[in-house]
Design a protein around this motif. Sequence first.
Motif, PDB file in Angstrom:
ATOM      1  N   THR A 189      24.590 -10.859 -15.261  1.00 43.15           N
ATOM      2  CA  THR A 189      25.618 -10.278 -14.923  1.00 43.15           C
ATOM      3  C   THR A 189      25.222  -9.252 -13.747  1.00 43.15           C
ATOM      4  OG1 THR A 189      26.423 -10.169 -17.101  1.00 43.15           O
ATOM      5  CG2 THR A 189      27.673  -8.897 -15.650  1.00 43.15           C
ATOM      6  N   PRO A 190      25.865  -9.555 -12.502  1.00 39.14           N
ATOM      7  CA  PRO A 190      25.729  -8.478 -11.436  1.00 39.14           C
ATOM      8  C   PRO A 190      26.295  -7.093 -12.068  1.00 39.14           C
ATOM      9  CG  PRO A 190      26.796 -10.389 -10.447  1.00 39.14           C
ATOM     10  CD  PRO A 190      26.740 -10.486 -12.156  1.00 39.14           C
ATOM     11  N   ILE A 191      25.822  -6.125 -11.755  1.00 35.86           N
ATOM     12  CA  ILE A 191      26.218  -4.694 -12.308  1.00 35.86           C
ATOM     13  C   ILE A 191      26.221  -3.612 -11.193  1.00 35.86           C
ATOM     14  CG2 ILE A 191      25.976  -5.132 -14.843  1.00 35.86           C
ATOM     15  CD1 ILE A 191      23.423  -3.307 -14.808  1.00 35.86           C
ATOM     16  N   GLY A 192      26.730  -2.657 -11.627  1.00 35.16           N
ATOM     17  CA  GLY A 192      26.678  -1.269 -10.594  1.00 35.16           C
ATOM     18  C   GLY A 192      27.192   0.012 -11.151  1.00 35.16           C
ATOM     19  N   ASP A 193      27.193   1.029 -10.598  1.00 34.83           N
ATOM     20  CA  ASP A 193      27.315   2.236 -11.023  1.00 34.83           C
ATOM     21  C   ASP A 193      29.017   2.849 -10.976  1.00 34.83           C
ATOM     22  OD1 ASP A 193      27.427   2.789  -8.449  1.00 34.83           O
ATOM     23  OD2 ASP A 193      25.572   4.229  -8.418  1.00 34.83           O
ATOM     24  N   ASP A 194      29.702   1.679 -10.374  1.00 38.66           N
ATOM     25  CA  ASP A 194      31.023   2.174 -10.161  1.00 38.66           C
ATOM     26  C   ASP A 194      31.970   1.999 -11.358  1.00 38.66           C
ATOM     27  OD1 ASP A 194      33.715   2.560  -9.251  1.00 38.66           O
ATOM     28  OD2 ASP A 194      33.640   1.212  -7.478  1.00 38.66           O
ATOM     29  N   LEU A 195      32.582   3.239 -12.014  1.00 36.78           N
ATOM     30  CA  LEU A 195      33.485   2.827 -13.393  1.00 36.78           C
ATOM     31  C   LEU A 195      34.783   3.071 -12.868  1.00 36.78           C
ATOM     32  CD1 LEU A 195      31.541   5.108 -15.780  1.00 36.78           C
ATOM     33  CD2 LEU A 195      31.717   2.840 -15.438  1.00 36.78           C
ATOM     34  N   THR A 196      35.008   3.012 -11.448  1.00 35.72           N
ATOM     35  CA  THR A 196      36.577   3.174 -10.931  1.00 35.72           C
ATOM     36  C   THR A 196      37.258   1.730 -11.511  1.00 35.72           C
ATOM     37  OG1 THR A 196      36.025   4.210  -8.992  1.00 35.72           O
ATOM     38  CG2 THR A 196      38.152   3.281  -9.249  1.00 35.72           C
ATOM     39  N   ARG A 197      38.551   1.885 -12.130  1.00 32.71           N
ATOM     40  CA  ARG A 197      39.524   0.884 -12.348  1.00 32.71           C
ATOM     41  C   ARG A 197      40.202   0.711 -11.083  1.00 32.71           C
ATOM     42  NH1 ARG A 197      41.594  -0.753 -17.420  1.00 32.71           N
ATOM     43  NH2 ARG A 197      42.818  -1.973 -15.997  1.00 32.71           N
ATOM     44  N   HIS A 198      39.677  -0.132 -10.302  1.00 27.94           N
ATOM     45  CA  HIS A 198      40.414  -0.372  -8.781  1.00 27.94           C
ATOM     46  C   HIS A 198      41.746  -0.822  -8.962  1.00 27.94           C
ATOM     47  CE1 HIS A 198      36.919   0.664  -6.370  1.00 27.94           C
ATOM     48  NE2 HIS A 198      36.039   0.080  -7.428  1.00 27.94           N
ATOM     49  N   ASP A 199      42.192  -1.925  -9.900  1.00 29.64           N
ATOM     50  CA  ASP A 199      43.391  -2.257 -10.046  1.00 29.64           C
ATOM     51  C   ASP A 199      44.322  -1.197 -10.389  1.00 29.64           C
ATOM     52  OD1 ASP A 199      42.102  -1.868 -12.613  1.00 29.64           O
ATOM     53  OD2 ASP A 199      43.355  -3.453 -13.623  1.00 29.64           O
ATOM     54  N   GLN A 200      44.002  -0.052 -10.987  1.00 30.35           N
ATOM     55  CA  GLN A 200      44.760   0.890 -11.284  1.00 30.35           C
ATOM     56  C   GLN A 200      44.964   2.041 -10.360  1.00 30.35           C
ATOM     57  OE1 GLN A 200      46.590   1.158 -14.155  1.00 30.35           O
ATOM     58  NE2 GLN A 200      45.626  -0.692 -15.063  1.00 30.35           N
ATOM     59  N   VAL A 201      44.193   1.882  -9.275  1.00 32.13           N
ATOM     60  CA  VAL A 201      44.458   3.199  -8.164  1.00 32.13           C
ATOM     61  C   VAL A 201      45.697   3.066  -7.552  1.00 32.13           C
ATOM     62  CG1 VAL A 201      43.441   3.872  -6.091  1.00 32.13           C
ATOM     63  CG2 VAL A 201      41.999   3.564  -7.793  1.00 32.13           C
ATOM     64  N   PRO A 202      46.117   2.024  -6.959  1.00 34.13           N
ATOM     65  CA  PRO A 202      47.535   2.069  -6.449  1.00 34.13           C
ATOM     66  C   PRO A 202      48.620   2.145  -7.418  1.00 34.13           C
ATOM     67  CG  PRO A 202      46.622  -0.404  -6.464  1.00 34.13           C
ATOM     68  CD  PRO A 202      45.558   0.644  -6.765  1.00 34.13           C
ATOM     69  N   LEU A 203      48.609   1.710  -8.721  1.00 31.87           N
ATOM     70  CA  LEU A 203      49.502   1.957  -9.644  1.00 31.87           C
ATOM     71  C   LEU A 203      49.821   3.388  -9.839  1.00 31.87           C
ATOM     72  CD1 LEU A 203      48.558  -1.008 -12.023  1.00 31.87           C
ATOM     73  CD2 LEU A 203      50.414  -0.999 -10.378  1.00 31.87           C
ATOM     74  N   LEU A 204      48.494   4.037 -10.160  1.00 29.63           N
ATOM     75  CA  LEU A 204      48.675   5.450 -10.566  1.00 29.63           C
ATOM     76  C   LEU A 204      49.154   6.309  -9.393  1.00 29.63           C
ATOM     77  CD1 LEU A 204      48.034   7.945 -12.470  1.00 29.63           C
ATOM     78  CD2 LEU A 204      45.421   7.609 -11.610  1.00 29.63           C
ATOM     79  N   ALA A 205      48.658   5.937  -8.172  1.00 27.76           N
ATOM     80  CA  ALA A 205      49.081   6.727  -6.992  1.00 27.76           C
ATOM     81  C   ALA A 205      50.729   6.556  -6.946  1.00 27.76           C
ATOM     82  CB  ALA A 205      48.289   6.048  -5.629  1.00 27.76           C
ATOM     83  N   ALA A 206      51.097   5.370  -6.883  1.00 24.18           N
ATOM     84  CA  ALA A 206      52.608   5.270  -6.760  1.00 24.18           C
ATOM     85  C   ALA A 206      53.388   5.973  -7.998  1.00 24.18           C
ATOM     86  CB  ALA A 206      52.819   3.440  -6.802  1.00 24.18           C
ATOM     87  N   ALA A 207      52.813   5.967  -9.234  1.00 25.22           N
ATOM     88  CA  ALA A 207      53.573   6.555 -10.345  1.00 25.22           C
ATOM     89  C   ALA A 207      53.415   8.206 -10.050  1.00 25.22           C
ATOM     90  CB  ALA A 207      53.049   6.363 -11.457  1.00 25.22           C
ATOM     91  N   LEU A 208      52.281   8.646  -9.491  1.00 27.48           N
ATOM     92  CA  LEU A 208      52.457  10.207  -9.105  1.00 27.48           C
ATOM     93  C   LEU A 208      53.424  10.562  -7.868  1.00 27.48           C
ATOM     94  CD1 LEU A 208      48.693  11.218  -9.163  1.00 27.48           C
ATOM     95  CD2 LEU A 208      50.591  12.142 -10.632  1.00 27.48           C
ATOM     96  N   VAL A 209      53.513   9.533  -6.743  1.00 31.80           N
ATOM     97  CA  VAL A 209      54.322   9.716  -5.888  1.00 31.80           C
ATOM     98  C   VAL A 209      55.761   9.905  -6.463  1.00 31.80           C
ATOM     99  CG1 VAL A 209      55.257   8.989  -3.950  1.00 31.80           C
ATOM    100  CG2 VAL A 209      52.739   9.121  -4.181  1.00 31.80           C
ATOM    101  N   ALA A 210      56.047   8.783  -7.286  1.00 30.59           N
ATOM    102  CA  ALA A 210      57.478   8.540  -7.699  1.00 30.59           C
ATOM    103  C   ALA A 210      57.847   9.848  -8.623  1.00 30.59           C
ATOM    104  CB  ALA A 210      57.520   7.397  -8.559  1.00 30.59           C
ATOM    105  N   GLY A 211      56.645  10.553  -9.306  1.00 32.04           N
ATOM    106  CA  GLY A 211      57.224  11.625 -10.249  1.00 32.04           C
ATOM    107  C   GLY A 211      56.865  12.893  -9.623  1.00 32.04           C
ATOM    108  N   ALA A 212      56.508  12.895  -8.245  1.00 36.25           N
ATOM    109  CA  ALA A 212      56.015  14.085  -7.865  1.00 36.25           C
ATOM    110  C   ALA A 212      56.729  15.447  -8.046  1.00 36.25           C
ATOM    111  CB  ALA A 212      55.519  14.066  -6.364  1.00 36.25           C
ATOM    112  N   GLY A 213      58.211  15.005  -7.550  1.00 36.25           N
ATOM    113  CA  GLY A 213      59.063  16.371  -7.659  1.00 36.25           C
ATOM    114  C   GLY A 213      58.804  17.115  -9.335  1.00 36.25           C
ATOM    115  N   SER A 214      59.240  16.224  -9.907  1.00 41.01           N
ATOM    116  CA  SER A 214      59.179  16.721 -11.619  1.00 41.01           C
ATOM    117  C   SER A 214      57.909  17.169 -11.939  1.00 41.01           C
ATOM    118  CB  SER A 214      59.742  15.924 -12.549  1.00 41.01           C
ATOM    119  OG  SER A 214      58.956  14.584 -12.489  1.00 41.01           O
ATOM    120  N   VAL A 215      56.649  16.493 -11.684  1.00 41.30           N
ATOM    121  CA  VAL A 215      55.269  16.603 -12.225  1.00 41.30           C
ATOM    122  C   VAL A 215      54.799  18.137 -11.622  1.00 41.30           C
ATOM    123  CG1 VAL A 215      52.845  16.126 -12.300  1.00 41.30           C
ATOM    124  CG2 VAL A 215      54.742  14.384 -12.909  1.00 41.30           C
ATOM    125  N   LEU A 216      55.120  17.956 -10.417  1.00 37.47           N
ATOM    126  CA  LEU A 216      54.505  19.364  -9.730  1.00 37.47           C
ATOM    127  C   LEU A 216      55.356  20.556  -9.724  1.00 37.47           C
ATOM    128  CD1 LEU A 216      52.807  17.675  -6.293  1.00 37.47           C
ATOM    129  CD2 LEU A 216      51.648  18.414  -8.448  1.00 37.47           C
TER     130      LEU A 216
END
Length: 256
Positions: free
Chosen positions: A225-252
Motif C-alpha cells: 500500500t502506498p502511504i503518506g502523511d496527509d490525513l486530510t479528507r480531501h473529499d470533505q474540503v469543498p463540502l465543508l467550505a460550502a457549508a461554512l459559506v452557506a451558514g456564515a451569517g448565523s455562525v459568525l
Amino acid sequence: MRILLTNDDGIHAPGLAALAEAASGLGEVWVVAPVAERSGVSHALSLAHPVRLEEIRPRWYACDGTPGDSTYMALHYLKVAPDLVLSGLNPGPNLAHDLLYSGTVAAAVEASHWGVPAMALSHASARRDLLPEAGRRLRAVLDRLWPLALAHRLALNVNLPAVDRGEWRGLRVTRAGLRWYSTEVYERKDPRGRPYLWVGGQDVSMPPLEGSDCDAVRDGWVSVTPIGDDLTRHDQVPLLAAALVAGAGSVLGAGT
Ligand code: MN
C-alpha cells in the motif's frame, strides 16, 4: 546504496535480524532502532525527555526513544543520508487502522516526510520463530519493490502473509481496509494490591473490502500500500467550505 533499518520491537528483536539478513545484499546497512520494544506508540517524538544513542556495534545504534526518534536521529543527528529506510520486520500485521497506531509504520512515514523512500514491513503472524523464513522470502519482495520506491519516492506499507500458510501468491497493490479489534479492557491487581488496566483487543473483525490490504493478505498475497502523511479528507474540503459559506451569517454572527 545505503539502507537504514529501524523497527518498533527493539534493536534485539528477531524481526530486525531477519530484515538485516534480507537487506544485506542490497547495500551498506545502518541500524538505528529503539533499545526496547515500543510497539503501538505511533508517530511519537520525544520532546520532554532526553534521547540517548549507543553504538552497540559498527553502524548499529540503540536509541532509548521512540521509532520516530530513531529515524529522526539517524537522519538529522547521525546524518546517515540513506537512500532507503526499511522498518520491521514486525511480528504481526499492520493493516487498515493499525496504521494509526503502528510504530513500524510511523518510522517509515517519518523517513518519507523528510524525502527518503521507505517501507514498513510486517509479517502476518505473531510467531517470532517464523521470522527467519519470512525474512528469506522477503528478499525477492525487496528486489521487486526498492527500485520502484526509489524511482517514485514512495512510502510503502508491506504486509507479508504468514509463511506457515503456504507459498505467497505474488504482490498486490492495495489500499488500507477495515479492521476493528475487540474492546475489552482487563483489570488486574499489581503486586501491591492496586488495580491497573490493560488494553485487551484480542479478537479482530475484518469485513471484506475490495482491493484492501486485509483481503490481499487473507488471500495469500503480499500487500503493498502506498502511504503518506496527509490525513486530510480531501473529499470533505469543498463540502465543508460550502457549508461554512452557506451558514456564515448565523455562525459568525452569533458570538460577535
Ligand atoms: Mn512491533
